[in-house]
Design an enzyme around this catalytic site. Sequence first.
Site, PDB file in Angstrom:
ATOM      1  CG  HIS A 161      -2.252  -0.911   1.378  1.00 21.81           C
ATOM      2  ND1 HIS A 161      -2.088  -1.623   2.359  1.00 21.81           N
ATOM      3  CD2 HIS A 161      -2.753  -1.295   0.512  1.00 21.81           C
ATOM      4  CE1 HIS A 161      -3.313  -2.670   2.123  1.00 21.81           C
ATOM      5  NE2 HIS A 161      -3.650  -2.319   0.446  1.00 21.81           N
ATOM      6  CB  CYS A 248      -2.875  -1.111   8.378  1.00 22.04           C
ATOM      7  SG  CYS A 248      -1.593  -0.569   7.733  1.00 22.04           S
TER       8      CYS A 248
HETATM    9  C1  CIR Z   1      -3.834  -7.687   3.444  1.00 25.38           C
HETATM   10  O1  CIR Z   1      -2.980  -8.617   2.994  1.00 25.38           O
HETATM   11  O2  CIR Z   1      -4.514  -7.047   3.367  1.00 25.38           O
HETATM   12  C2  CIR Z   1      -3.660  -7.586   4.907  1.00 25.38           C
HETATM   13  N1  CIR Z   1      -2.562  -9.151   5.486  1.00 25.38           N
HETATM   14  C3  CIR Z   1      -2.648  -6.753   5.702  1.00 25.38           C
HETATM   15  C4  CIR Z   1      -3.094  -5.429   4.989  1.00 25.38           C
HETATM   16  C5  CIR Z   1      -2.255  -4.375   5.551  1.00 25.38           C
HETATM   17  N2  CIR Z   1      -3.116  -3.141   5.730  1.00 25.38           N
HETATM   18  C6  CIR Z   1      -2.683  -1.610   5.080  1.00 25.38           C
HETATM   19  O3  CIR Z   1      -1.476  -1.463   4.994  1.00 25.38           O
HETATM   20  N3  CIR Z   1      -3.273  -0.443   4.848  1.00 25.38           N
END
Ligand code: CIR
Length: 253
Positions: A161, A248
């Site tokens: 991201h 997140c």
């Molecule tokens: C994913 O791959 O969607 C989750 N395991 C981690 C999301 C992390 N979110 C972020 O960086 N905003």
Amino acid sequence: MFTQAIVKTPCQNMVNGISTASLGKPDYNLALKQHKNYIQALKECGLNVIVLDPDENFPDSTFIEDACLITPRCAIITNPGAASRRDETIQVSEAINKTGLPVERIQNPGTLDAGDIMMVKDHYFTGLSDRTNHEGASQLNFILKKYGYTSSTIILKSVLHLKTGISYLENNNLLAFGEFLTHPALGKFHILEVAKDESYAANSVWINRKVLVPMGFHKTREMIKNAGYQTIEVNVSEFQKLDGGLSCLSLRF
Ligand code: CIR
């Protein structure tokens, strides 16, 4: 200034969350403990924290930042790019409805994870990633414009991201590493360069003049301190195992 945060307690099924980190499976009990400490850190920054219940149907739902973008003038429920995360938005919507903000939505075929959005005053940078597509970014642009905001896109090369690689710390200071250090779209910022071996700490979070920094990244923490910020170290090792960072884990508004 922020006054509120929404977080979502991790579910036991988080151990089956999406991951590319090769750091092993998270320890659920430790994750719960770390999540409580994270909430405490948000409170230390002066936030009232709303805690949503865990939901075993969505292993990644503790990464609540991806499901909604909250701006001072509206909330935008996203359409997460990973199929297993799409319906995380349902429970988030219920909480968002209680904020009293006008609610907008990103819709198919647009996809967008709000971890790809970085707010800089009235401007929003959108990362085009494996999760956020052009259609999602253009729907977001349309919505933001309606509320008097501007936006622009940045194509991501190596990170999950946008905010995996950069964090805006206010006062024109941008924490960044790798592909973002010399990115033309970010040329106006004063860049605080995160060392390669501490790249995970590029996801730190400014909240009301304090900065949350992941535990154990000493060079980055010192650099942020030397830039004049009070820092709070938070251990989120179990969330790092699922590619998740500090930002997140909450919606701040
Ligand atoms: C994913 O791959 O969607 C989750 N395991 C981690 C999301 C992390 N979110 C972020 O960086 N905003």
